[in-house]
Scaffold this motif. Sequence first.
Motif, PDB file in Angstrom:
ATOM      1  N   GLU A 178       7.712  20.387 -14.186  1.00  0.00           N
ATOM      2  CA  GLU A 178       8.976  20.571 -13.477  1.00  0.00           C
ATOM      3  C   GLU A 178       9.203  22.036 -13.110  1.00  0.00           C
ATOM      4  O   GLU A 178      10.127  22.353 -12.376  1.00  0.00           O
ATOM      5  N   ARG A 179       8.378  22.901 -13.644  1.00  0.00           N
ATOM      6  CA  ARG A 179       8.500  24.333 -13.373  1.00  0.00           C
ATOM      7  C   ARG A 179       7.108  24.936 -13.239  1.00  0.00           C
ATOM      8  O   ARG A 179       6.213  24.606 -13.992  1.00  0.00           O
ATOM      9  N   ARG A 180       6.950  25.798 -12.255  1.00  0.00           N
ATOM     10  CA  ARG A 180       5.673  26.503 -12.060  1.00  0.00           C
ATOM     11  C   ARG A 180       5.545  27.634 -13.057  1.00  0.00           C
ATOM     12  O   ARG A 180       6.537  28.172 -13.533  1.00  0.00           O
ATOM     13  N   LEU A 181       4.332  28.017 -13.323  1.00  0.00           N
ATOM     14  CA  LEU A 181       4.036  29.115 -14.229  1.00  0.00           C
ATOM     15  C   LEU A 181       3.385  30.235 -13.427  1.00  0.00           C
ATOM     16  O   LEU A 181       2.357  30.009 -12.782  1.00  0.00           O
ATOM     17  N   ASP A 182       3.983  31.421 -13.442  1.00  0.00           N
ATOM     18  CA  ASP A 182       3.342  32.513 -12.707  1.00  0.00           C
ATOM     19  C   ASP A 182       2.314  33.199 -13.606  1.00  0.00           C
ATOM     20  O   ASP A 182       2.205  32.909 -14.792  1.00  0.00           O
ATOM     21  N   VAL A 183       1.555  34.098 -13.031  1.00  0.00           N
ATOM     22  CA  VAL A 183       0.424  34.697 -13.743  1.00  0.00           C
ATOM     23  C   VAL A 183       0.881  35.534 -14.938  1.00  0.00           C
ATOM     24  O   VAL A 183       0.231  35.530 -15.987  1.00  0.00           O
ATOM     25  N   LEU A 184       1.991  36.219 -14.825  1.00  0.00           N
ATOM     26  CA  LEU A 184       2.484  37.019 -15.944  1.00  0.00           C
ATOM     27  C   LEU A 184       2.966  36.122 -17.076  1.00  0.00           C
ATOM     28  O   LEU A 184       2.687  36.383 -18.255  1.00  0.00           O
ATOM     29  N   GLU A 185       3.642  35.031 -16.737  1.00  0.00           N
ATOM     30  CA  GLU A 185       4.070  34.069 -17.758  1.00  0.00           C
ATOM     31  C   GLU A 185       2.864  33.425 -18.431  1.00  0.00           C
ATOM     32  O   GLU A 185       2.884  33.161 -19.631  1.00  0.00           O
ATOM     33  N   PHE A 186       1.813  33.165 -17.652  1.00  0.00           N
ATOM     34  CA  PHE A 186       0.574  32.618 -18.215  1.00  0.00           C
ATOM     35  C   PHE A 186       0.017  33.577 -19.259  1.00  0.00           C
ATOM     36  O   PHE A 186      -0.376  33.163 -20.348  1.00  0.00           O
ATOM     37  N   TYR A 187      -0.004  34.863 -18.938  1.00  0.00           N
ATOM     38  CA  TYR A 187      -0.479  35.877 -19.870  1.00  0.00           C
ATOM     39  C   TYR A 187       0.357  35.859 -21.156  1.00  0.00           C
ATOM     40  O   TYR A 187      -0.188  35.846 -22.260  1.00  0.00           O
ATOM     41  N   TRP A 188       1.667  35.868 -21.019  1.00  0.00           N
ATOM     42  CA  TRP A 188       2.550  35.864 -22.187  1.00  0.00           C
ATOM     43  C   TRP A 188       2.369  34.599 -23.020  1.00  0.00           C
ATOM     44  O   TRP A 188       2.353  34.649 -24.243  1.00  0.00           O
ATOM     45  N   LEU A 189       2.251  33.456 -22.349  1.00  0.00           N
ATOM     46  CA  LEU A 189       2.091  32.188 -23.060  1.00  0.00           C
ATOM     47  C   LEU A 189       0.775  32.183 -23.842  1.00  0.00           C
ATOM     48  O   LEU A 189       0.759  31.814 -25.017  1.00  0.00           O
ATOM     49  N   CYS A 190      -0.305  32.604 -23.209  1.00  0.00           N
ATOM     50  CA  CYS A 190      -1.601  32.667 -23.900  1.00  0.00           C
ATOM     51  C   CYS A 190      -1.519  33.574 -25.112  1.00  0.00           C
ATOM     52  O   CYS A 190      -1.966  33.218 -26.213  1.00  0.00           O
ATOM     53  N   THR A 191      -0.954  34.758 -24.927  1.00  0.00           N
ATOM     54  CA  THR A 191      -0.835  35.724 -26.007  1.00  0.00           C
ATOM     55  C   THR A 191      -0.010  35.159 -27.157  1.00  0.00           C
ATOM     56  O   THR A 191      -0.382  35.301 -28.329  1.00  0.00           O
TER      57      THR A 191
END
Length: 92
Positions: A56-69
């Motif tokens: 329901e929500r897109r993930l941008d590249v910076l959020e991807f980085y934070w989520l992985c970390t």
Amino acid sequence: MYRHHAGMEKSTHTPQYDAFRRRLAGMRKAAGLTQRELASRLRREPSFIARLELGERRLDVLEFYWLCTACGADPVRAAADEFGGDPYRSAQ
């Protein structure tokens, strides 16, 4: 490995994005985190994680980085696993 689509349809409506969402949820679960725990680490509301995992929500590249970390994963390796290739192999 994913190929570029000439039509550039919305990515959230593709099989590739469905697979990506499943991998995100798998990464969270492999880290032993609930949606609520991951949201807390990211200082976000729990519905943020739920909306990401539901598409329901897109993930941008910076959020991807934070989520992985936050999950203890290497963002570069996670992206390479998703899209193919070895990010740490030197180009020859």
